[in-house]
Scaffold this motif. Structure first.
Motif, PDB file in Angstrom:
ATOM      1  N   ILE A   2      57.420  -9.558  -5.938  1.00  0.00           N
ATOM      2  CA  ILE A   2      56.578  -9.366  -7.125  1.00  0.00           C
ATOM      3  C   ILE A   2      57.227 -10.143  -8.267  1.00  0.00           C
ATOM      4  N   ILE A   3      56.454 -11.005  -8.906  1.00  0.00           N
ATOM      5  CA  ILE A   3      56.970 -11.835  -9.995  1.00  0.00           C
ATOM      6  C   ILE A   3      56.371 -11.364 -11.324  1.00  0.00           C
ATOM      7  N   TYR A   4      57.246 -11.082 -12.273  1.00  0.00           N
ATOM      8  CA  TYR A   4      56.832 -10.685 -13.618  1.00  0.00           C
ATOM      9  C   TYR A   4      57.158 -11.845 -14.557  1.00  0.00           C
ATOM     10  N   GLU A   5      56.144 -12.351 -15.256  1.00  0.00           N
ATOM     11  CA  GLU A   5      56.344 -13.487 -16.154  1.00  0.00           C
ATOM     12  C   GLU A   5      56.206 -13.031 -17.601  1.00  0.00           C
ATOM     13  N   TYR A   6      57.139 -13.505 -18.424  1.00  0.00           N
ATOM     14  CA  TYR A   6      57.116 -13.150 -19.839  1.00  0.00           C
ATOM     15  C   TYR A   6      57.184 -14.432 -20.666  1.00  0.00           C
ATOM     16  N   ARG A  13      51.498 -17.875 -23.667  1.00  0.00           N
ATOM     17  CA  ARG A  13      50.802 -16.588 -23.517  1.00  0.00           C
ATOM     18  C   ARG A  13      49.301 -16.813 -23.315  1.00  0.00           C
ATOM     19  N   THR A  14      48.717 -17.722 -24.087  1.00  0.00           N
ATOM     20  CA  THR A  14      47.294 -18.021 -23.960  1.00  0.00           C
ATOM     21  C   THR A  14      46.984 -18.647 -22.604  1.00  0.00           C
ATOM     22  N   LEU A  15      47.831 -19.570 -22.149  1.00  0.00           N
ATOM     23  CA  LEU A  15      47.604 -20.215 -20.851  1.00  0.00           C
ATOM     24  C   LEU A  15      47.675 -19.209 -19.702  1.00  0.00           C
ATOM     25  N   LEU A  16      48.617 -18.277 -19.776  1.00  0.00           N
ATOM     26  CA  LEU A  16      48.738 -17.262 -18.724  1.00  0.00           C
ATOM     27  C   LEU A  16      47.521 -16.335 -18.711  1.00  0.00           C
ATOM     28  N   ARG A  17      47.033 -15.981 -19.892  1.00  0.00           N
ATOM     29  CA  ARG A  17      45.845 -15.132 -19.956  1.00  0.00           C
ATOM     30  C   ARG A  17      44.629 -15.850 -19.371  1.00  0.00           C
ATOM     31  N   GLU A  49      36.196 -16.155 -25.231  1.00  0.00           N
ATOM     32  CA  GLU A  49      36.928 -15.682 -26.408  1.00  0.00           C
ATOM     33  C   GLU A  49      38.333 -16.281 -26.463  1.00  0.00           C
ATOM     34  N   VAL A  50      39.042 -16.245 -25.338  1.00  0.00           N
ATOM     35  CA  VAL A  50      40.433 -16.720 -25.327  1.00  0.00           C
ATOM     36  C   VAL A  50      40.494 -18.233 -25.515  1.00  0.00           C
ATOM     37  N   ALA A  51      39.527 -18.951 -24.921  1.00  0.00           N
ATOM     38  CA  ALA A  51      39.533 -20.421 -24.985  1.00  0.00           C
ATOM     39  C   ALA A  51      39.052 -20.952 -26.325  1.00  0.00           C
ATOM     40  N   GLY A  52      38.633 -20.067 -27.218  1.00  0.00           N
ATOM     41  CA  GLY A  52      38.100 -20.510 -28.496  1.00  0.00           C
ATOM     42  C   GLY A  52      39.145 -20.999 -29.478  1.00  0.00           C
ATOM     43  N   ASP A 163      40.599 -25.324 -16.947  1.00  0.00           N
ATOM     44  CA  ASP A 163      41.218 -24.616 -15.830  1.00  0.00           C
ATOM     45  C   ASP A 163      42.180 -25.544 -15.090  1.00  0.00           C
ATOM     46  N   HIS A 164      41.721 -26.758 -14.800  1.00  0.00           N
ATOM     47  CA  HIS A 164      42.554 -27.720 -14.074  1.00  0.00           C
ATOM     48  C   HIS A 164      43.781 -28.115 -14.882  1.00  0.00           C
TER      49      HIS A 164
END
Length: 253
Positions: A2-6, A13-17, A49-52, A163-164
């Motif tokens: 299990i990998i937890y990324e911070y 943070r935006t890219l991970l979301r 919303e996030v990509a805005g 996305d790419h």
């Protein structure tokens, strides 16, 4: 494992979301049921919303170009496969070109769709898209699976370059660091961040490990406190006698 990324900054943070949202959207679009396609549409609204964020596209383009320039420095290096290098450069160039070709604000075509925006507005209300609230959406949900899939694919298509591009950047970021094997006595770990230029940390635990890392960081220090969920999944501190083995990777582009 299990990998937890911070992430250490808002950009990562935006890219991970967005990565998480694109993965969910892709999964639910591939399903056949109307309820799964409803979740896919709600996820699409979250992506919108996030990509805005205004500078997101340019951030990705700049990062892809920076990586391309780095790879160009390996030309004629006998230790590097020319074929692999050319493939990586082509992928970066294509991703940049696709992002540059995106006209206007990301997802503007969806914002211009009154029907979708009406559903988005209603979806923010608990139970707000019942058949008596939005009968046209109820009708859409009763179309064939193929019709719904085609519609969802069409609505997601404008986001494909994003996305790419983010997939490439996050892949390069994750592959940038080396693994350290560590132990947290009493379930606590701390490291000063002086001299560490990192954008993200990855904490890796065996799948059968009963511990969950709670991570906090600033420009001075990284703190990890390993918790052990109880029978009701509530995180509880470890005993001072417990030693928690884990792997850690500091990632930076």
């Amino acid at each position: 494992m299990i990998i937890y990324e911070y992430p250490f900054n808002e950009r990562i943070r935006t890219l991970l979301r967005l990565e998480d949202l694109f993965d969910k959207a892709d999964y639910f679009v591939q399903q056949a049921g109307a309820q799964e396609h409803h979740v896919a549409l709600l996820t699409l609204f979250e992506i919108l919303e996030v990509a805005g964020r205004a500078d997101l596209k340019m951030d990705l383009i700049q990062e892809l170009e920076r990586q391309r320039q780095t790879l160009l420095g390996f030309r004629n290096n006998p230790a590097i496969s020319e074929e692999a290098l050319s493939g990586a450069l082509y992928e970066l160039e294509q991703a940049s070109a696709s992002l540059l070709a995106m006209a206007g604000k990301i997802g503007q075509s969806l914002r211009d769709n009154d029907w979708l925006m009406g559903i988005k507005s209603r979806a923010s209300i608990p139970g707000g898209v019942c058949e008596f609230d939005v009968p046209s959406y109820h009708f859409w949900q009763h179309q064939s699976s193929e019709v719904r899939k085609a519609a969802l694919a069409g609505w997601l298509k404008p986001f494909t370059p994003l996305d790419h591009g983010l997939s490439i950047v996050l892949r390069l970021l994750r592959n940038s660091g080396g693994v350290e094997h560590l132990v947290a006595p009493g379930g606590a770990f701390q490291r000063t961040m002086t001299g560490i230029a990192s954008q993200m940390v990855r904490v890796i635990l065996p799948s059968q490990s009963p511990f969950v890392p709670e991570i906090s960081a600033n420009k001075y220090a990284l703190n990890i406190r390993f918790m052990r969920p109880d029978s009701e999944h509530r995180p509880r501190p470890c005993d001072s006698s417990v030693e928690v083995p884990f792997d850690i990777v500091f990632c930076a582009l």
